[in-house]
Scaffold this motif. Structure first.
Motif, PDB file in Angstrom:
ATOM      1  N   VAL A  80     -10.515 -15.360   9.866  1.00  0.00           N
ATOM      2  CA  VAL A  80     -10.774 -14.632  11.077  1.00  0.00           C
ATOM      3  C   VAL A  80      -9.777 -14.752  12.359  1.00  0.00           C
ATOM      4  CG1 VAL A  80     -12.440 -14.388  12.823  1.00  0.00           C
ATOM      5  CG2 VAL A  80     -13.204 -14.584  10.704  1.00  0.00           C
ATOM      6  N   CYS A  81      -9.400 -13.704  12.711  1.00  0.00           N
ATOM      7  CA  CYS A  81      -8.457 -13.635  13.880  1.00  0.00           C
ATOM      8  C   CYS A  81      -9.187 -12.889  14.829  1.00  0.00           C
ATOM      9  CB  CYS A  81      -7.004 -13.197  13.489  1.00  0.00           C
ATOM     10  SG  CYS A  81      -7.055 -11.382  13.114  1.00  0.00           S
ATOM     11  N   LYS A  82      -8.661 -13.241  16.267  1.00  0.00           N
ATOM     12  CA  LYS A  82      -9.475 -12.475  17.508  1.00  0.00           C
ATOM     13  C   LYS A  82      -8.521 -11.119  17.703  1.00  0.00           C
ATOM     14  CE  LYS A  82     -12.701 -15.266  18.845  1.00  0.00           C
ATOM     15  NZ  LYS A  82     -14.095 -14.660  18.781  1.00  0.00           N
ATOM     16  N   GLY A  83      -9.599  -9.962  17.732  1.00  0.00           N
ATOM     17  CA  GLY A  83      -9.175  -8.867  18.390  1.00  0.00           C
ATOM     18  C   GLY A  83      -8.960  -8.577  19.836  1.00  0.00           C
ATOM     19  N   ALA A  84      -8.368  -7.595  20.150  1.00  0.00           N
ATOM     20  CA  ALA A  84      -8.226  -7.555  21.688  1.00  0.00           C
ATOM     21  C   ALA A  84      -9.340  -7.066  22.453  1.00  0.00           C
ATOM     22  CB  ALA A  84      -7.106  -6.252  21.800  1.00  0.00           C
ATOM     23  N   ASP A  85     -10.234  -6.794  21.760  1.00  0.00           N
ATOM     24  CA  ASP A  85     -11.594  -6.544  22.532  1.00  0.00           C
ATOM     25  C   ASP A  85     -12.491  -7.725  22.127  1.00  0.00           C
ATOM     26  OD1 ASP A  85     -12.141  -6.402  19.811  1.00  0.00           O
ATOM     27  OD2 ASP A  85     -13.132  -4.451  19.829  1.00  0.00           O
ATOM     28  N   GLY A  86     -12.376  -8.825  21.780  1.00  0.00           N
ATOM     29  CA  GLY A  86     -12.730 -10.106  21.585  1.00  0.00           C
ATOM     30  C   GLY A  86     -13.717 -10.216  20.322  1.00  0.00           C
ATOM     31  N   ARG A  99     -11.509 -10.018  10.198  1.00  0.00           N
ATOM     32  CA  ARG A  99     -11.078 -10.908   8.960  1.00  0.00           C
ATOM     33  C   ARG A  99      -9.615 -10.075   8.421  1.00  0.00           C
ATOM     34  NH1 ARG A  99     -16.179  -8.591   5.854  1.00  0.00           N
ATOM     35  NH2 ARG A  99     -15.250  -6.738   6.818  1.00  0.00           N
ATOM     36  N   VAL A 100      -8.764 -11.353   8.364  1.00  0.00           N
ATOM     37  CA  VAL A 100      -7.680 -10.789   7.956  1.00  0.00           C
ATOM     38  C   VAL A 100      -7.491 -10.211   6.591  1.00  0.00           C
ATOM     39  CG1 VAL A 100      -5.061 -11.622   7.549  1.00  0.00           C
ATOM     40  CG2 VAL A 100      -6.250 -12.335   9.517  1.00  0.00           C
ATOM     41  N   CYS A 101      -8.221 -10.796   5.526  1.00  0.00           N
ATOM     42  CA  CYS A 101      -8.220 -10.454   3.975  1.00  0.00           C
ATOM     43  C   CYS A 101      -8.697  -9.017   4.010  1.00  0.00           C
ATOM     44  CB  CYS A 101      -8.744 -11.496   3.337  1.00  0.00           C
ATOM     45  SG  CYS A 101     -10.393 -11.646   3.562  1.00  0.00           S
ATOM     46  N   LYS A 102      -9.672  -8.863   4.597  1.00  0.00           N
ATOM     47  CA  LYS A 102     -10.429  -7.719   4.361  1.00  0.00           C
ATOM     48  C   LYS A 102     -10.346  -6.507   5.534  1.00  0.00           C
ATOM     49  CE  LYS A 102     -14.055  -5.540   2.319  1.00  0.00           C
ATOM     50  NZ  LYS A 102     -14.087  -5.204   1.055  1.00  0.00           N
ATOM     51  N   ASP A 103     -10.138  -6.696   6.743  1.00  0.00           N
ATOM     52  CA  ASP A 103      -9.800  -5.775   7.863  1.00  0.00           C
ATOM     53  C   ASP A 103      -8.351  -5.473   7.654  1.00  0.00           C
ATOM     54  OD1 ASP A 103     -12.534  -5.567   8.436  1.00  0.00           O
ATOM     55  OD2 ASP A 103     -12.379  -7.462   9.720  1.00  0.00           O
ATOM     56  N   GLY A 104      -7.717  -6.320   7.272  1.00  0.00           N
ATOM     57  CA  GLY A 104      -6.095  -6.482   7.343  1.00  0.00           C
ATOM     58  C   GLY A 104      -5.385  -6.391   5.922  1.00  0.00           C
ATOM     59  N   PRO A 105      -4.507  -7.119   5.777  1.00  0.00           N
ATOM     60  CA  PRO A 105      -3.742  -7.974   6.732  1.00  0.00           C
ATOM     61  C   PRO A 105      -2.872  -7.490   7.851  1.00  0.00           C
ATOM     62  CG  PRO A 105      -2.762  -8.079   4.645  1.00  0.00           C
ATOM     63  CD  PRO A 105      -3.767  -7.404   4.421  1.00  0.00           C
ATOM     64  N   VAL A 106      -2.812  -6.021   7.615  1.00  0.00           N
ATOM     65  CA  VAL A 106      -1.870  -5.150   8.509  1.00  0.00           C
ATOM     66  C   VAL A 106      -2.925  -4.483   9.366  1.00  0.00           C
ATOM     67  CG1 VAL A 106      -0.467  -3.207   8.708  1.00  0.00           C
ATOM     68  CG2 VAL A 106      -0.402  -4.652   6.814  1.00  0.00           C
ATOM     69  N   PHE A 107      -2.453  -4.944  10.746  1.00  0.00           N
ATOM     70  CA  PHE A 107      -3.237  -4.263  12.129  1.00  0.00           C
ATOM     71  C   PHE A 107      -2.214  -3.645  12.941  1.00  0.00           C
ATOM     72  CE2 PHE A 107      -5.428  -8.156  10.575  1.00  0.00           C
ATOM     73  CZ  PHE A 107      -6.739  -7.662  10.439  1.00  0.00           C
ATOM     74  N   ASN A 108      -2.640  -2.800  13.729  1.00  0.00           N
ATOM     75  CA  ASN A 108      -1.884  -2.277  14.783  1.00  0.00           C
ATOM     76  C   ASN A 108      -2.177  -3.548  15.880  1.00  0.00           C
ATOM     77  OD1 ASN A 108      -1.311  -1.148  17.290  1.00  0.00           O
ATOM     78  ND2 ASN A 108      -2.021   0.930  16.583  1.00  0.00           N
ATOM     79  N   MET A 109      -0.857  -3.631  16.326  1.00  0.00           N
ATOM     80  CA  MET A 109      -0.550  -5.128  17.115  1.00  0.00           C
ATOM     81  C   MET A 109      -1.568  -4.859  18.448  1.00  0.00           C
ATOM     82  SD  MET A 109       2.882  -6.300  18.952  1.00  0.00           S
ATOM     83  CE  MET A 109       3.538  -7.175  17.803  1.00  0.00           C
ATOM     84  N   GLU A 110      -1.714  -3.558  19.005  1.00  0.00           N
ATOM     85  CA  GLU A 110      -2.615  -3.383  20.122  1.00  0.00           C
ATOM     86  C   GLU A 110      -3.942  -3.779  19.895  1.00  0.00           C
ATOM     87  OE1 GLU A 110      -1.532  -2.765  23.344  1.00  0.00           O
ATOM     88  OE2 GLU A 110       0.407  -2.937  22.144  1.00  0.00           O
ATOM     89  N   ASP A 111      -4.392  -3.880  18.839  1.00  0.00           N
ATOM     90  CA  ASP A 111      -5.678  -4.431  18.404  1.00  0.00           C
ATOM     91  C   ASP A 111      -5.976  -5.725  17.993  1.00  0.00           C
ATOM     92  OD1 ASP A 111      -6.463  -1.511  18.083  1.00  0.00           O
ATOM     93  OD2 ASP A 111      -6.156  -1.342  16.027  1.00  0.00           O
ATOM     94  N   LEU A 112      -4.966  -6.564  18.549  1.00  0.00           N
ATOM     95  CA  LEU A 112      -4.870  -8.050  18.014  1.00  0.00           C
ATOM     96  C   LEU A 112      -4.607  -8.619  19.271  1.00  0.00           C
ATOM     97  CD1 LEU A 112      -2.766  -8.474  15.141  1.00  0.00           C
ATOM     98  CD2 LEU A 112      -5.148  -8.484  15.080  1.00  0.00           C
ATOM     99  N   ALA A 113      -5.632  -9.639  19.643  1.00  0.00           N
ATOM    100  CA  ALA A 113      -5.433 -10.791  20.838  1.00  0.00           C
ATOM    101  C   ALA A 113      -4.227 -11.738  20.559  1.00  0.00           C
ATOM    102  CB  ALA A 113      -6.562 -11.409  21.202  1.00  0.00           C
ATOM    103  N   LEU A 114      -3.105 -11.484  20.468  1.00  0.00           N
ATOM    104  CA  LEU A 114      -1.776 -12.195  20.206  1.00  0.00           C
ATOM    105  C   LEU A 114      -1.475 -13.084  21.594  1.00  0.00           C
ATOM    106  CD1 LEU A 114       0.158 -10.028  17.808  1.00  0.00           C
ATOM    107  CD2 LEU A 114      -1.188 -11.841  17.285  1.00  0.00           C
TER     108      LEU A 114
END
Length: 253
Positions: free
Chosen positions: A228-234, A238-253
């Motif tokens: 699990v990683c954190k989304g920008a909205d909190g 799940r990196v394996c299921k929802d990703g591993p590719v994401f729009n960077m703006e959707d992530l809390a980096l």
């Protein structure tokens, strides 16, 4: 997604602590998009969890992965000889979807280059890639032939022993203003992705950026929540299921 028994065809060292393994599959599973991955057993009875690896290339009933030898699992993989059977679950994840984009900047670091190489190889005849790839040193540099399918390729090393003496983000930002790009894709260590996001924000960049996240995984199918990683909205992603590719703006980096 299929759970299959694959056979090692080739397993060779290609750079410092970097290996390439080609597996033969019992059936053709169809095309695998760059950024998708597989989970493979190590061949050791005491290592129950499979390890996730980005697919480097696939052709019919063969699939190739690149991996860095770090822990006990990858050490076991590096010892495998041709003919060894391994359990594999594939293809997993969403991969990079470049539909609608034609001029893509690529920023990669270390073993994060593998899904990027697959994406370039699959799309270079129809799209232009401007690639900025960083390695630790000259001994870690690999896959320059595949990366050279980019319209522009800039390689850098942390110690300056090959190419530019900087990291991939610094090399990219040095050219940023002159690049006619409509999309950015990236994969690499978390500090690199954080630096990329901060640099793009500072530059006022509005070009969409898609990143492939590198996280430890257990099941690879979204059940165990180990990746699990954190989304920008909190939210929890799940990196394996929802990703591993994401729009960077959707992530809390």
């Amino acid at each position: 997604m299929k759970d299959l028994t694959a056979t090692v065809l080739r397993n060779v060292r290609i750079a410092d602590n970097i290996y390439e393994m080609t597996l033969s599959l019992p059936e053709d599973i169809g095309p695998i998009r760059g950024g998708q991955f597989l989970s493979v057993s190590t061949g050791e009875a005491d290592q129950l969890l499979r390890r996730p690896f980005g697919v480097l290339k696939s052709t019919g009933t063969e699939v190739c992965i690149g991996y860095q030898v770090k822990g006990a699992g990858t050490q076991a993989l590096a010892r495998l000889a041709p003919g060894k059977d391994l359990k594999v679950l594939l293809p997993l994840g969403n991969g990079f979807n470049l539909d609608g984009y034609s001029r893509i900047a690529v920023i990669g670091g270390g073993v994060g280059i593998f899904p990027l190489i697959a994406t370039i190889t699959q799309n270079h005849t129809e799209k232009d890639f401007y690639s900025y790839i960083g390695f630790r040193n000259a001994g870690a540099v690999c896959y320059t032939k595949e990366l050279s399918k980019s319209r522009k390729l800039v390689i850098s090393t942390d110690d300056g022993s090959y190419g530019l003496h900087c990291n991939a983000v610094q090399a990219f930002m040095a050219d940023y203003a002159s690049l006619d790009m409509d999309c950015i894709i990236s994969c690499g260590p978390l500090p690199m992705l954080k630096a990329l996001k901060a640099s793009l924000k500072e530059a006022g960049c509005s070009v969409p950026c898609f990143v492939s996240m590198e996280e430890r995984m257990g099941c690879g199918i979204g059940a165990c929540l180990a990746c699990v990683c954190k989304g920008a909205d909190g939210s929890n992603l799940r990196v394996c299921k929802d990703g591993p590719v994401f729009n960077m703006e959707d992530l809390a980096l």
